[in-house]
Design a protein around this motif. Structure first.
Motif, PDB file in Angstrom:
ATOM      1  N   GLU A  30     -23.126   7.936 -27.066  1.00 44.24           N
ATOM      2  CA  GLU A  30     -24.367   8.712 -26.968  1.00 44.24           C
ATOM      3  C   GLU A  30     -23.985  10.155 -26.681  1.00 44.24           C
ATOM      4  N   GLU A  31     -24.649  11.106 -27.280  1.00 44.32           N
ATOM      5  CA  GLU A  31     -24.369  12.493 -26.930  1.00 44.32           C
ATOM      6  C   GLU A  31     -25.623  13.348 -27.036  1.00 44.32           C
ATOM      7  N   GLY A  32     -25.611  14.443 -26.306  1.00 48.16           N
ATOM      8  CA  GLY A  32     -26.772  15.317 -26.340  1.00 48.16           C
ATOM      9  C   GLY A  32     -26.704  16.345 -25.228  1.00 48.16           C
ATOM     10  N   PRO A  33     -27.760  17.138 -25.092  1.00 47.53           N
ATOM     11  CA  PRO A  33     -27.814  18.117 -24.000  1.00 47.53           C
ATOM     12  C   PRO A  33     -27.795  17.378 -22.659  1.00 47.53           C
ATOM     13  N   PRO A  34     -27.202  17.986 -21.625  1.00 53.11           N
ATOM     14  CA  PRO A  34     -27.027  17.290 -20.346  1.00 53.11           C
ATOM     15  C   PRO A  34     -28.323  16.747 -19.754  1.00 53.11           C
ATOM     16  N   GLY A  75     -30.977  12.773 -17.798  1.00 53.65           N
ATOM     17  CA  GLY A  75     -32.370  12.557 -17.433  1.00 53.65           C
ATOM     18  C   GLY A  75     -32.983  11.330 -18.085  1.00 53.65           C
ATOM     19  N   ALA A  76     -32.661  11.156 -19.370  1.00 53.02           N
ATOM     20  CA  ALA A  76     -33.257  10.024 -20.078  1.00 53.02           C
ATOM     21  C   ALA A  76     -32.238   9.344 -20.981  1.00 53.02           C
ATOM     22  N   VAL A 104     -23.127  16.918 -23.572  1.00 54.15           N
ATOM     23  CA  VAL A 104     -22.372  15.858 -22.910  1.00 54.15           C
ATOM     24  C   VAL A 104     -22.181  14.718 -23.890  1.00 54.15           C
ATOM     25  N   VAL A 105     -20.964  14.188 -23.891  1.00 49.37           N
ATOM     26  CA  VAL A 105     -20.637  13.089 -24.800  1.00 49.37           C
ATOM     27  C   VAL A 105     -20.224  11.885 -23.964  1.00 49.37           C
ATOM     28  N   PHE A 106     -20.909  10.775 -24.167  1.00 47.83           N
ATOM     29  CA  PHE A 106     -20.584   9.553 -23.432  1.00 47.83           C
ATOM     30  C   PHE A 106     -19.741   8.645 -24.317  1.00 47.83           C
TER      31      PHE A 106
END
Lengths: 254, 220
Positions: free
Chosen positions: A229-233, A238-239, A219-221
């Motif tokens: 910010e980006e990373g695994p959903p 979650g954090a 997911v990319v914000f």
């Protein structure tokens, strides 16, 4: 892993307003990436640049290793001729918020048009490809209906079939459920989910956070034209690390 | 009204009147055909042209639409002969009606094309269609349906305007009728007859238009 998409330093402005201020994004084959963020953050513009529906001033977009839209002669940057652009557009499949089906053609006609005219397939082959995709999105029984005779959810499913029947390297979904009545959202998301499970490489702009969380590998914000910010959903939802994302998630409906 | 006399004279004059009607049909069909060809080009220029072309074509359409057809006919007949272009009355008349028709069709085409949502072009692009392909397969079929009713209306306007060619001596149906009247003095009867014939011609055009409209309507 094959790289499907590589965006480097993408800049885009509308007049005085800079909507993309340097986007970098890569996707491997089979990735499902969701772009989230408030309206005006530039998510949709990223998709439109990849599909060459918008010009961009700086940066490069590569699909399957091919730089699209522009070519560089020494220091000069030139837009490619229209025929090339048309070919490159067909490397990605795009679906729109407003479906944009062709109202004067049946569902089948909509899906067949690109196969016949862009890919120059013989009629029978185009028809059988189109029929199998309409079947896949659950629209086989309505293939002879015109868009005006279909519900929003059905139209969007046909639009998805139209895009994916072209066998694109990458599918782009631009807020596919935003124009739908709530009770029609599920059927469309089910189709997208099904394609994701099948290994289709997809870039999704969405406001459906639960869906983004379920379906995405990443997911990319985006915020104000940048990737914030980006990373695994699970990590992102979650954090969330940044305050902006925390604020955005707090305001979003789940 | 003297009907016995009228029908006897009508029978005597039938060939003259039929020739006149033939001219009216020829003038109308010719002007609508040529005017539509030119008008589509005008509409495309107004929609997709470079700004300079758009500007020039815009002046052309506004000028023609703002001028009475009658004045256009006189201008084509008298002014062109002054500058050395010698057209017959028939040719000058058809030219005037063609120009008039093209300005209207141009505006109709422009309106229809600009009424199609931008999403249609984008969807066409996104499946890899070139501009020409998206025009032929996506935009034009939609625009044509939109255009048809107004275009039929323009065609009936042209039929009515063709009567004005009688002024420059083209023996179309109205002038043919007047010639019969000048022989028979049955003005009321023959003008009424002419009125009915024009009505029938335009009624037929409108019905044909409606028929085609129904045939090509998009189901919804």
């Amino acid at each position: 892993m094959t790289q499907v998409l590589k965006i480097t330093d993408l800049h885009k402005r509308f007049g005085d307003l800079e909507v993309l201020k340097g986007i970098d994004l890569t996707m491997q084959k089979g990735d499902v990436v969701s772009l989230i963020g408030s309206s005006g953050s530039g998510k949709t513009t990223v998709l439109r640049c990849i599909n060459l529906l918008e010009d961009f001033e700086r940066g490069t977009v590569e699909i399957a290793g091919e730089a699209i839209g522009y070519r560089h002669d020494g220091r000069k940057r030139r837009r490619l001729p229209e025929r090339q652009i048309a070919r490159q557009r067909a490397m990605t499949g795009m679906t729109f918020q407003q479906f944009n089906l062709f109202p004067h053609m049946t569902a089948l006609g909509n899906v067949m048009l690109g196969l016949l005219k862009t890919q120059k397939k013989p009629k029978e082959e185009a028809r059988s490809i189109a029929e199998s995709w309409l079947e896949r999105v659950g629209m086989a029984s309505r293939k002879d209906h015109y868009p005006g005779q279909l519900s929003g959810g059905q139209q969007q499913r046909v639009a998805i079939a139209r895009a994916i029947a072209m066998n694109p390297q990458l599918m782009l979904f631009d807020e596919v459920t935003s124009a739908l009545d709530p009770e029609l959202v599920t059927e469309v998301l089910a189709v997208v989910r099904d394609l994701a499970a099948d290994g289709m490489t997809m870039l999704i702009v969405t406001h459906e956070m639960r869906f983004a969380r379920d379906v995405s590998s990443r997911v990319v914000f985006m915020h104000e034209g940048r990737i914030h910010e980006e990373g695994p959903p699970d990590e992102l939802f979650g954090a969330p690390k940044t305050e902006r994302l925390q604020g955005f998630l707090a305001r979003s409906e789940f | 009204m003297n009907f016995t006399l009228f029908f006897a004279d009508l029978w005597t004059a039938r060939m003259n009147l039929l020739n006149g009607l033939g001219q009216t049909v020829l003038i109308s069909v010719g002007s609508v055909f040529l005017g539509t060809l030119l008008g589509v080009a005008v509409g495309l220029a107004l929609t997709y042209g470079h700004w300079l072309l758009r500007f020039v074509v815009r002046i052309y359409t506004d000028f023609l639409r703002g001028t009475p057809v009658f004045v256009l006919i006189l201008a084509c007949f008298y002014i062109l002969s002054v500058v050395g272009i010698d057209l017959s009355a028939f040719e000058a008349g058809v030219l005037a009606l063609t120009l008039f028709c093209s300005s209207h069709v141009g505006e109709i085409v422009r309106g229809a094309l600009s009424a199609i949502s931008k999403g249609q072009t984008e969807a066409a692009k996104s499946i890899g269609l070139t501009f020409r392909q998206s025009f032929v397969y996506v935009l034009m079929p939609q625009a044509l349906r939109q255009i048809l009713p107004t275009w039929v209306n323009t065609a009936t306007e042209i039929v009515k305007a063709s009567t004005l060619l009688s002024i420059i001596g083209v023996v179309e149906f109205l002038l043919a009728t007047q010639q019969v009247i000048s022989r028979t003095y049955l003005s009321l009867e023959f003008y009424l007859f002419a009125g009915v014939v024009y009505f029938l011609v335009n009624f037929a055009i409108e019905q044909a238009g409606r028929f085609v409209e129904r045939r090509i309507a998009i189901p919804n």
